[in-house]
Design an enzyme around this catalytic site. Structure first.
Site, PDB file in Angstrom:
ATOM      1  N   SER A 240    -103.906  11.112 -29.490  1.00  0.00           N
ATOM      2  CA  SER A 240    -103.979  10.839 -28.248  1.00  0.00           C
ATOM      3  C   SER A 240    -104.172   9.354 -28.029  1.00  0.00           C
ATOM      4  O   SER A 240    -104.012   8.746 -26.977  1.00  0.00           O
ATOM      5  CB  SER A 240    -105.646  11.370 -27.512  1.00  0.00           C
ATOM      6  OG  SER A 240    -105.541  12.582 -27.166  1.00  0.00           O
TER       7      SER A 240
ATOM      8  N   SER B 219    -104.166  11.778 -24.731  1.00  0.00           N
ATOM      9  CA  SER B 219    -105.284  11.620 -23.679  1.00  0.00           C
ATOM     10  C   SER B 219    -105.245  10.245 -23.204  1.00  0.00           C
ATOM     11  O   SER B 219    -105.967  10.027 -21.929  1.00  0.00           O
ATOM     12  CB  SER B 219    -106.625  12.107 -23.858  1.00  0.00           C
ATOM     13  OG  SER B 219    -107.106  11.815 -24.966  1.00  0.00           O
TER      14      SER B 219
ATOM     15  N   LYS C 268    -110.818   2.898 -22.553  1.00  0.00           N
ATOM     16  CA  LYS C 268    -110.675   4.255 -22.325  1.00  0.00           C
ATOM     17  C   LYS C 268    -112.060   4.745 -21.578  1.00  0.00           C
ATOM     18  O   LYS C 268    -113.068   4.376 -22.258  1.00  0.00           O
ATOM     19  CB  LYS C 268    -110.186   5.116 -23.454  1.00  0.00           C
ATOM     20  CG  LYS C 268    -109.770   6.418 -23.192  1.00  0.00           C
ATOM     21  CD  LYS C 268    -109.513   7.119 -24.213  1.00  0.00           C
ATOM     22  CE  LYS C 268    -108.948   8.666 -24.046  1.00  0.00           C
ATOM     23  NZ  LYS C 268    -108.468   9.412 -25.435  1.00  0.00           N
TER      24      LYS C 268
END
Length: 492
Positions: free
Chosen positions: A178, A154, A79
């Site tokens: 997330s 996210s 990420k």
């Protein structure tokens, strides 16, 4: 054989048996990225040359007969709020569009020690603030199961990459759901570890008392392998817990007889999607048939979790994001009148609408005259939420719930209504407020879209969650399903 569709533990068998090389595996995944990236858009940065170099190094080790770590040669995605030396860490924000960290996050160091093949950085909601990956400053990632829908957020890029076969495993971060919510939307496994179990050193902070790094994988066995790799005390992170880490694969036992499972009634409201409810109750039946004890329970302060979260998280974010001022790194607005004007214009242009909304909300909650009325009260209610879980775990080994109240929604359906978007994490954010471990596991499909079930455990009881998830996957095949193949061209 489509190597990009296999699990990490199966690929390890093939690598050790010399049935496939690390370079062949890496090329298989890179070719898959070429096929699907036009429609999925999971990656912000792709490091092809670096990945192939890492794979070649693993092959040399294999040829020399050296013993390799469990994840050697496995392609990983990271990420974009986790620092990886030499590659941009943008947090999918304009304000960090050109920042390249000079160091590795602790979790990246640990993956490098495992000799994994790091493919690149995945798209996300800007500074991890969002539930759909629509708040990226660059582009919207799409769900591999239906490109018209969101992958969740996210960590949507990481979840979509694993689901699409453009990574075997990935790392995400979880502040209020997330990792788990996109895992549910994309039909993969996602683990949010206990707060302090995984080092946050090198994770760009959103809300420091809530953020945790965790894995997104194809199945529970892979999840255990990644947890073995990334957990452990780190003196560089003041919140890291000095606790001995077990071998998480030792919990992969196909036996739940006598396990006590609680179903929090607040996580099964009347508004819950009927299809999601049906899938979750079918999963409950699987555990009952295998000898687990299941009973309804209550977490009475759950109704306050959403407002508490949206006071505490933005308050911490407003403090953490104050460092982005256009002076030291990141975007700096040109042609400003003076230093104060540069601060104002750089932040105004550099941050997206959702980030600015949360900074304003957090600043308001911390301001004189409102601190006691809002922020301090939220901290007190957070303690009550934690106590609800403590009381529940006096009776139950694990809690089970839907991961999300619905399946993946259409892109654009909630962007004009922040409250509807925030409700996407209604079943996950209390876990972060309490600092507990939570895991989402694929449990079925509604109209062709994945549904996840969530296991919530006591502090540092990740092993119990892995045991539950592993046993469930021995009785079901939802985790073996892959998204339908569709043309890989661009979608406008």
């Amino acid at each position: 054989m489509r190597l990009y569709d296999l699990t990490a533990h199966r690929l390890r068998e093939l690598l050790l048996g010399r049935e496939v090389s690390a370079a062949e595996l890496c090329r298989s995944v890179l070719n898959r990225i070429d096929e699907v990236e036009g429609r999925v858009k999971a990656y912000v940065t792709l490091d092809r040359e670096g990945a192939l170099r890492q794979a070649a190094a693993v092959d040399r080790e294999l040829q020399n007969g050296r013993e390799l770590p469990p994840l050697a040669g496995i392609p990983f995605a990271i990420k974009d709020n986790i620092c990886l030396r030499g590659l941009p860490a943008t947090c999918s924000s304009k304000i960090l569009h050109n920042w390249v960290p000079p160091y590795d996050a602790t979790v990246v160091e640990k993956l490098k020690d495992q000799q994994t093949v790091i493919l690149g950085k995945t798209n996300m909601d800007e500074f991890a603030m969002g539930s759909s990956t629509e708040h990226s400053a660059f582009f919207t990632t799409r769900n591999p199961w239906d490109p018209k829908r969101v992958p969740g957020g996210s960590s949507g890029g990481s979840a979509a990459a694993v689901a699409a076969g453009s990574a075997i495993c990935a790392l995400g971060s979880d502040t209020g759901g997330s990792i788990r919510q996109p895992a549910s939307f994309c039909g993969v496994v996602g683990m949010k570890p206990t707060y302090g179990l995984v080092s946050r050193y090198g994770l760009v902070a959103f809300a420091s008392s809530l953020d945790q790094i965790g894995p997104l994988t194809r199945d529970v066995t892979d999840c255990a392998l990644v947890m073995n790799a990334i957990c452990g005390h780190d003196h560089r992170d003041s919140t890291s817990v000095p606790k001995e880490v077990p071998d998480f694969t030792s919990f992969l036992v196909d036996d739940v007889k006598g396990m006590r499972i609680g179903l929090p009634r607040e996580y099964f409201p009347a508004e819950l999607d009927d299809g999601v409810r049906r899938i979750v109750m079918e999963a409950v039946s699987v555990f009952e048939e295998r000898g687990a004890y299941v009973e309804e329970t209550s977490l009475p302060h759950t109704e306050y979790a959403l407002p508490v979260y949206y006071l505490i998280a933005p308050a911490e974010a407003s403090s953490n994001l104050a460092r982005y001022d256009g002076v030291r790194y990141g975007y700096r607005a040109p042609e400003c009148e003076d230093v104060l004007d540069m601060f104002r214009v750089s932040r105004s242009r550099g941050f997206g609408a959702e980030v600015k909304r949360r900074i304003m909300l957090g600043t308001y909650a911390l301001s004189a005259g409102y601190y006691d009325a809002y922020y301090l009260k939220a901290l007190k209610v957070r303690t009550l939420i934690r106590r609800d879980f403590e009381e529940a775990f006096e009776k139950f080994d694990v809690l089970l719930s839907p991961t999300a109240p619905e399946t993946a929604f259409i892109i654009g359906a909630k962007t004009e209504d922040p409250i509807r978007m925030y409700l996407s994490d209604i079943f996950t954010l209390a876990v972060n407020l309490a600092g507990l471990p939570g895991m989402s596991v694929p449990a079925g499909f509604v109209a062709g879209l994945p549904v996840g079930i969530q296991f919530i455990g006591k502090p540092f009881a990740e092993g119990t969650l892995l045991r539950m998830g592993y046993a469930f996957q021995q009785s079901t095949d939802h985790h073996r399903q892959r998204p339908p193949e569709t043309p890989g061209g661009e979608i406008s």
